[in-house]
Design a protein around this motif. Structure first.
Motif, PDB file in Angstrom:
ATOM      1  N   GLU A   1       1.767 -10.711  -3.670  1.00 59.02           N
ATOM      2  CA  GLU A   1       2.137 -11.566  -2.872  1.00 59.02           C
ATOM      3  C   GLU A   1       3.575 -11.343  -1.596  1.00 59.02           C
ATOM      4  O   GLU A   1       4.587 -10.815  -2.211  1.00 59.02           O
ATOM      5  CB  GLU A   1       1.949 -12.689  -3.229  1.00 59.02           C
ATOM      6  CG  GLU A   1       1.339 -14.062  -1.487  1.00 59.02           C
ATOM      7  CD  GLU A   1       1.302 -15.286  -2.383  1.00 59.02           C
ATOM      8  OE1 GLU A   1       2.326 -16.478  -1.891  1.00 59.02           O
ATOM      9  OE2 GLU A   1      -0.036 -15.305  -2.859  1.00 59.02           O
ATOM     10  N   ILE A   2       2.673 -11.479  -0.141  1.00 60.04           N
ATOM     11  CA  ILE A   2       3.778 -10.615   0.119  1.00 60.04           C
ATOM     12  C   ILE A   2       4.124 -11.963   1.659  1.00 60.04           C
ATOM     13  O   ILE A   2       2.714 -11.848   2.057  1.00 60.04           O
ATOM     14  CB  ILE A   2       3.920  -9.488   0.311  1.00 60.04           C
ATOM     15  CG1 ILE A   2       4.561  -7.949  -0.504  1.00 60.04           C
ATOM     16  CG2 ILE A   2       5.208  -9.033   1.759  1.00 60.04           C
ATOM     17  CD1 ILE A   2       3.853  -6.894   0.616  1.00 60.04           C
TER      18      ILE A   2
ATOM     19  N   VAL B   1       4.347  -5.002   7.697  1.00 59.13           N
ATOM     20  CA  VAL B   1       4.492  -4.785   6.194  1.00 59.13           C
ATOM     21  C   VAL B   1       4.108  -3.139   5.359  1.00 59.13           C
ATOM     22  O   VAL B   1       3.662  -2.495   6.130  1.00 59.13           O
ATOM     23  CB  VAL B   1       3.099  -5.292   5.355  1.00 59.13           C
ATOM     24  CG1 VAL B   1       3.541  -5.288   3.444  1.00 59.13           C
ATOM     25  CG2 VAL B   1       3.785  -6.849   4.911  1.00 59.13           C
ATOM     26  N   THR B   2       5.377  -2.664   4.938  1.00 56.01           N
ATOM     27  CA  THR B   2       5.629  -0.810   4.614  1.00 56.01           C
ATOM     28  C   THR B   2       5.014  -0.862   3.399  1.00 56.01           C
ATOM     29  O   THR B   2       5.493  -1.413   2.793  1.00 56.01           O
ATOM     30  CB  THR B   2       6.640  -0.910   5.266  1.00 56.01           C
ATOM     31  OG1 THR B   2       8.051  -0.838   4.676  1.00 56.01           O
ATOM     32  CG2 THR B   2       6.582  -1.389   7.286  1.00 56.01           C
ATOM     33  N   ALA B   3       5.449   0.585   2.818  1.00 55.08           N
ATOM     34  CA  ALA B   3       5.420   0.623   1.615  1.00 55.08           C
ATOM     35  C   ALA B   3       6.384  -0.235   0.927  1.00 55.08           C
ATOM     36  O   ALA B   3       6.407   0.233  -0.570  1.00 55.08           O
ATOM     37  CB  ALA B   3       5.386   2.265   1.491  1.00 55.08           C
ATOM     38  N   ASN B   4       7.845   0.016   1.492  1.00 52.55           N
ATOM     39  CA  ASN B   4       9.010  -0.525   0.644  1.00 52.55           C
ATOM     40  C   ASN B   4       9.080  -1.931   0.262  1.00 52.55           C
ATOM     41  O   ASN B   4       9.657  -2.130  -0.177  1.00 52.55           O
ATOM     42  CB  ASN B   4      10.361  -0.428   2.080  1.00 52.55           C
ATOM     43  CG  ASN B   4      11.511  -0.021   1.303  1.00 52.55           C
ATOM     44  OD1 ASN B   4      11.460   0.325   0.183  1.00 52.55           O
ATOM     45  ND2 ASN B   4      12.345  -0.812   1.929  1.00 52.55           N
ATOM     46  N   ASP B   5       8.069  -2.871   1.165  1.00 54.19           N
ATOM     47  CA  ASP B   5       8.085  -4.128   1.109  1.00 54.19           C
ATOM     48  C   ASP B   5       7.247  -4.311  -0.029  1.00 54.19           C
ATOM     49  O   ASP B   5       7.303  -4.528  -0.600  1.00 54.19           O
ATOM     50  CB  ASP B   5       7.237  -4.658   2.427  1.00 54.19           C
ATOM     51  CG  ASP B   5       8.337  -4.297   3.550  1.00 54.19           C
ATOM     52  OD1 ASP B   5      10.325  -4.850   3.724  1.00 54.19           O
ATOM     53  OD2 ASP B   5       8.238  -3.966   4.641  1.00 54.19           O
ATOM     54  N   ILE B   6       6.512  -3.405  -0.053  1.00 57.54           N
ATOM     55  CA  ILE B   6       5.299  -3.655  -1.252  1.00 57.54           C
ATOM     56  C   ILE B   6       6.077  -2.759  -2.348  1.00 57.54           C
ATOM     57  O   ILE B   6       5.809  -4.004  -3.810  1.00 57.54           O
ATOM     58  CB  ILE B   6       3.889  -2.786  -1.119  1.00 57.54           C
ATOM     59  CG1 ILE B   6       3.198  -3.368   0.448  1.00 57.54           C
ATOM     60  CG2 ILE B   6       2.803  -2.696  -2.060  1.00 57.54           C
ATOM     61  CD1 ILE B   6       1.725  -2.553   0.696  1.00 57.54           C
TER      62      ILE B   6
ATOM     63  N   ALA C   1       8.131  -5.976  -3.888  1.00 54.32           N
ATOM     64  CA  ALA C   1       7.139  -6.947  -4.700  1.00 54.32           C
ATOM     65  C   ALA C   1       7.052  -6.491  -5.967  1.00 54.32           C
ATOM     66  O   ALA C   1       6.732  -7.286  -6.877  1.00 54.32           O
ATOM     67  CB  ALA C   1       6.035  -7.411  -3.255  1.00 54.32           C
ATOM     68  N   ILE C   2       6.854  -5.573  -6.496  1.00 49.08           N
ATOM     69  CA  ILE C   2       6.361  -4.940  -7.404  1.00 49.08           C
ATOM     70  C   ILE C   2       7.547  -4.851  -8.365  1.00 49.08           C
ATOM     71  O   ILE C   2       7.638  -5.169  -9.324  1.00 49.08           O
ATOM     72  CB  ILE C   2       5.977  -3.397  -7.135  1.00 49.08           C
ATOM     73  CG1 ILE C   2       4.333  -3.720  -6.655  1.00 49.08           C
ATOM     74  CG2 ILE C   2       5.521  -2.910  -8.349  1.00 49.08           C
ATOM     75  CD1 ILE C   2       3.553  -2.164  -6.393  1.00 49.08           C
TER      76      ILE C   2
ATOM     77  N   GLY D   1       9.000  -6.563 -12.339  1.00 47.90           N
ATOM     78  CA  GLY D   1       9.791  -5.804 -13.274  1.00 47.90           C
ATOM     79  C   GLY D   1       9.432  -4.601 -13.296  1.00 47.90           C
ATOM     80  O   GLY D   1       9.694  -3.858 -14.568  1.00 47.90           O
ATOM     81  N   VAL D   2       8.218  -4.111 -12.752  1.00 52.82           N
ATOM     82  CA  VAL D   2       8.259  -2.730 -12.398  1.00 52.82           C
ATOM     83  C   VAL D   2       9.010  -1.435 -11.566  1.00 52.82           C
ATOM     84  O   VAL D   2       8.593  -2.372 -10.647  1.00 52.82           O
ATOM     85  CB  VAL D   2       6.042  -2.449 -12.847  1.00 52.82           C
ATOM     86  CG1 VAL D   2       5.912  -1.001 -12.819  1.00 52.82           C
ATOM     87  CG2 VAL D   2       5.914  -3.417 -13.456  1.00 52.82           C
ATOM     88  N   GLU D   3       9.179  -0.714 -11.786  1.00 48.03           N
ATOM     89  CA  GLU D   3      10.050  -0.178 -11.153  1.00 48.03           C
ATOM     90  C   GLU D   3       9.452   1.371 -10.122  1.00 48.03           C
ATOM     91  O   GLU D   3       8.902   1.988 -10.459  1.00 48.03           O
ATOM     92  CB  GLU D   3      11.232   0.704 -11.837  1.00 48.03           C
ATOM     93  CG  GLU D   3      11.731   1.701 -11.079  1.00 48.03           C
ATOM     94  CD  GLU D   3      12.843   0.576 -10.210  1.00 48.03           C
ATOM     95  OE1 GLU D   3      13.313   0.754  -9.221  1.00 48.03           O
ATOM     96  OE2 GLU D   3      13.135  -0.788 -10.803  1.00 48.03           O
ATOM     97  N   LEU D   4       9.053   1.395  -9.299  1.00 42.88           N
ATOM     98  CA  LEU D   4       7.645   2.020  -8.939  1.00 42.88           C
ATOM     99  C   LEU D   4       8.282   2.768  -7.523  1.00 42.88           C
ATOM    100  O   LEU D   4       8.552   2.335  -6.833  1.00 42.88           O
ATOM    101  CB  LEU D   4       6.705   0.901  -7.984  1.00 42.88           C
ATOM    102  CG  LEU D   4       5.547   2.300  -7.655  1.00 42.88           C
ATOM    103  CD1 LEU D   4       5.017   3.351  -8.962  1.00 42.88           C
ATOM    104  CD2 LEU D   4       4.061   1.197  -7.546  1.00 42.88           C
ATOM    105  N   ASP D   5       8.680   4.007  -7.021  1.00 38.11           N
ATOM    106  CA  ASP D   5       8.750   5.007  -5.714  1.00 38.11           C
ATOM    107  C   ASP D   5       8.498   4.843  -4.530  1.00 38.11           C
ATOM    108  O   ASP D   5       6.564   4.422  -5.205  1.00 38.11           O
ATOM    109  CB  ASP D   5       8.739   5.815  -6.225  1.00 38.11           C
ATOM    110  CG  ASP D   5       9.563   6.841  -4.789  1.00 38.11           C
ATOM    111  OD1 ASP D   5      10.020   6.217  -4.090  1.00 38.11           O
ATOM    112  OD2 ASP D   5       9.795   8.459  -4.880  1.00 38.11           O
TER     113      ASP D   5
END
Length: 148
Positions: free
Chosen positions: A78-79, A93-98, A101-102, A106-110
């Motif tokens: 949720e954003i 809402v961009t990929a950076n915002d998502i 949120a991820i 606790g999950v690191e994602l590029d």
């Protein structure tokens, strides 16, 4: 002429492949650009070894990405964003915002792994593909919620 490719070459092969190419193509294009070297026993053995190491590394990366995929596949993130009249977003809402949120879960994602296409400019739920590795593409749901 037999050459060992040093880098991936479009329509020819991947790094480490031993290929038979025209002499002129090798001398005038591949070798000067350091895309390939002339094949001999030492180069060929080194290329085979290098290719085997690259495959092991890729397999290890795919295994790790499958584990990551299992942890995020189908989850909803949720954003909260500011909205104006008729639930229009201020900005998008961009990929950076998502990715942020991820990351908060606790999950690191590029952010470059997210296949967003266009930035999200409205409130609602959106299905997004995450391209983690070759053949590993989990889907997540992004719920954009407006706040006044």
């Amino acid at each position: 002429m037999k050459v060992v490719l040093q880098k991936d070459v479009l329509n020819l092969g991947d790094a480490g492949d031993v290929k038979e190419v025209a002499d002129g193509y090798a001398r005038n294009f591949l070798i000067p650009r350091r895309l390939a070297v002339r094949a001999n026993d030492g180069n060929t053995k080194a290329a085979i070894h290098q290719k085997r190491l690259a495959e092991l590394k890729r397999d290890k990366r795919v295994k790790v990405m499958k584990e990551l995929s299992a942890s995020i596949d189908g989850k909803t993130y949720e954003i909260k964003v500011k909205v104006g009249e008729n639930d229009k977003l201020f900005g998008s809402v961009t990929a950076n915002d998502i990715a942020l949120a991820i990351k908060n879960t606790g999950v690191e994602l590029d952010k470059r792994k997210l296949d967003l296409g266009e930035p999200i400019k409205s409130v609602g739920e959106f299905k997004i593909k995450v391209r983690l590795a070759e053949g590993v593409v989990p889907g997540i749901i992004v719920k954009v919620v407006g706040q006044a």
